[in-house]
Design an enzyme around this catalytic site. Structure first.
Site, PDB file in Angstrom:
ATOM      1  N   THR A 203     -53.940   4.516 -72.349  1.00  0.00           N
ATOM      2  CA  THR A 203     -53.944   5.768 -71.585  1.00  0.00           C
ATOM      3  C   THR A 203     -55.057   6.619 -72.158  1.00  0.00           C
ATOM      4  OG1 THR A 203     -51.549   5.763 -71.250  1.00  0.00           O
ATOM      5  CG2 THR A 203     -52.569   7.919 -71.261  1.00  0.00           C
ATOM      6  N   GLY A 233     -44.400   6.371 -66.022  1.00  0.00           N
ATOM      7  CA  GLY A 233     -44.358   6.600 -67.469  1.00  0.00           C
ATOM      8  C   GLY A 233     -44.320   8.076 -67.799  1.00  0.00           C
ATOM      9  N   GLY A 255     -49.136   5.821 -75.704  1.00  0.00           N
ATOM     10  CA  GLY A 255     -48.141   4.947 -76.330  1.00  0.00           C
ATOM     11  C   GLY A 255     -46.920   4.808 -75.437  1.00  0.00           C
ATOM     12  N   GLY A 257     -44.326   5.313 -73.196  1.00  0.00           N
ATOM     13  CA  GLY A 257     -43.945   6.489 -72.419  1.00  0.00           C
ATOM     14  C   GLY A 257     -42.452   6.753 -72.406  1.00  0.00           C
TER      15      GLY A 257
HETATM   16  N1  ASP Z   1     -47.990   6.269 -72.121  1.00  0.00           N
HETATM   17  C1  ASP Z   1     -48.358   5.274 -71.167  1.00  0.00           C
HETATM   18  C2  ASP Z   1     -47.147   4.915 -70.373  1.00  0.00           C
HETATM   19  O1  ASP Z   1     -46.101   4.692 -70.952  1.00  0.00           O
HETATM   20  C3  ASP Z   1     -48.911   4.038 -71.736  1.00  0.00           C
HETATM   21  C4  ASP Z   1     -49.807   4.198 -72.912  1.00  0.00           C
HETATM   22  O2  ASP Z   1     -50.182   5.281 -73.278  1.00  0.00           O
HETATM   23  O3  ASP Z   1     -50.180   3.221 -73.543  1.00  0.00           O
HETATM   24  O4  ASP Z   1     -47.278   4.791 -69.191  1.00  0.00           O
END
Ligand code: ASP
Length: 350
Positions: A203, A233, A255, A257
């Site tokens: 992200t 997410g 990370g 979500g």
């Molecule tokens: N936060 C994002 C989600 O869960 C994914 C990520 O940041 O890696 O959709």
């Protein structure tokens, strides 16, 4: 339920003492209204600063330069993340993002504009490479905060965004590899044994403050790879993927979500900063909450979470910080010293 004016004033005084400062206009409360200044000291002078996840290392420079040229902090931050959204080689965001379990790229994004206290968001939008700009259009042109799925795509097209196929050849191949290895006994034969299946998260979050202390924040993503179609997410959730309060600062996340949503982490970081914690301390304290809220099935044998989560934050007066659940993370910053990656603080040693 009615509340007398006296009760209301007593309660707001108690909340203010606890660090929660109401922001009702004075004329609504009358002459005896409590002050609406943030407890954080602000002397009317800040410094331009941009902070983001590490994949924003080029974008923070773009956002910073645009702010110095007089652009609004949110527009500047969005221009910074657009670079990554439009980069087909970044498989965690926008064009080229890894798809859901059916091979469809579904994107999430949200943004907040500090000076006007507005927010916009889109979730599970398809076929539009820059969901951050669509989130801003929701904020600018509708009475709503969040549009999802087909409605979000329809809105984007009505606003003139170009529809395109976001599934690049690379992401399609990665999806097919993942699919063929899901079950050794299904009708899909396994291939390419030496090729690793790609990461499943990624992200970009970017937060920007200008010299006047005005703040903007934005987060955009293709979300968890191979997700159940329709999964949303944290990125499009105001208060989770990002949050901004012009009296205090902004924070955002990358990370897992699902872990972030349960703790309203970006909101919580901003609240901790309002209460006087520095950005890094606020991120670390919020990570403690994330661990405390982790369900047993997601805990490893050592009692530690099986996922990672990263936070980025800045204050109105130009301080910044970043922290990750596990050691080894970095984040991007741009200020008068230029664009660079900084080591993130961490809660647990990897
Ligand atoms: N936060 C994002 C989600 O869960 C994914 C990520 O940041 O890696 O959709």
């Amino acid at each position: 339920m009615s509340v007398s004016r006296r009760d209301f004033l007593e309660r707001t005084a108690a909340l203010a003492a606890a660090g929660f400062v109401p922001r009702l206009p004075d004329d609504l409360l009358g002459a005896a209204a409590p002050a609406t200044a943030a407890p954080m000291a602000w002397h009317g002078r800040g410094r331009p600063l941009v902070v983001s996840s590490s994949n924003g290392i080029k974008g923070v420079r773009v956002a910073y330069d645009r702010m110095l040229a007089g652009e609004d902090p949110l527009d500047a931050a969005i221009a910074g993340v657009n670079l990554v959204e439009l980069d087909p080689t970044d498989q965690s965001v926008g064009l080229g993002g890894l798809p859901n379990e059916e091979g469809v790229v579904q994107l999430d994004a949200s943004c907040m504009h500090g000076p006007t206290r507005r927010a916009g968001s889109v979730a599970a939008i398809e076929g539009i490479a820059t969901p951050s700009l669509v989130a801003k259009a929701v904020m600018d042109y509708t009475d709503h905060v969040m549009l999802v799925g087909a409605g979000a795509t329809k809105f984007a097209k009505a606003m003139g965004f170009k529809e395109q196929n976001l599934l690049t050849e690379q992401s399609r191949q990665d999806w097919m590899r993942w699919k063929s290895r899901l079950n050794a006994n299904d009708a899909w034969l396994d291939h390419d044994d030496d090729i690793k299946i790609k990461f499943t998260t990624g992200t970009i979050n970017m937060n920007a403050v200008n010299g006047a202390g005005d703040i903007g924040s934005v987060t955009t993503t293709s979300g968890m790879a191979w997700k159940v179609p329709g999964r949303i997410g944290d990125s499009p959730v105001i208060g989770a993927g990002q949050y901004c309060d012009n009296l205090v600062g902004a924070a955002g996340s990358t990370g897992r979500g699902e872990a972030n949503i349960k703790t309203c982490a970006s909101f919580l970081i901003v609240e901790f900063m309002r209460q006087g914690l520095g950005p890094q301390e606020a991120c670390l304290k919020t990570l403690e909450r994330v661990v405390a809220m982790t369900e047993t099935r997601l805990m490893g044998p050592n009692g530690r979470p099986k996922f990672d989560l990263e936070f980025y934050a800045l204050t109105k007066d130009g301080r910044f910080g970043g922290a990750t659940l596990y050691s080894g993370g970095k984040f991007a910053v741009c200020d008068e010293k230029g664009a660079r990656l900084e080591e993130a603080a961490y809660l647990l040693k990897r």
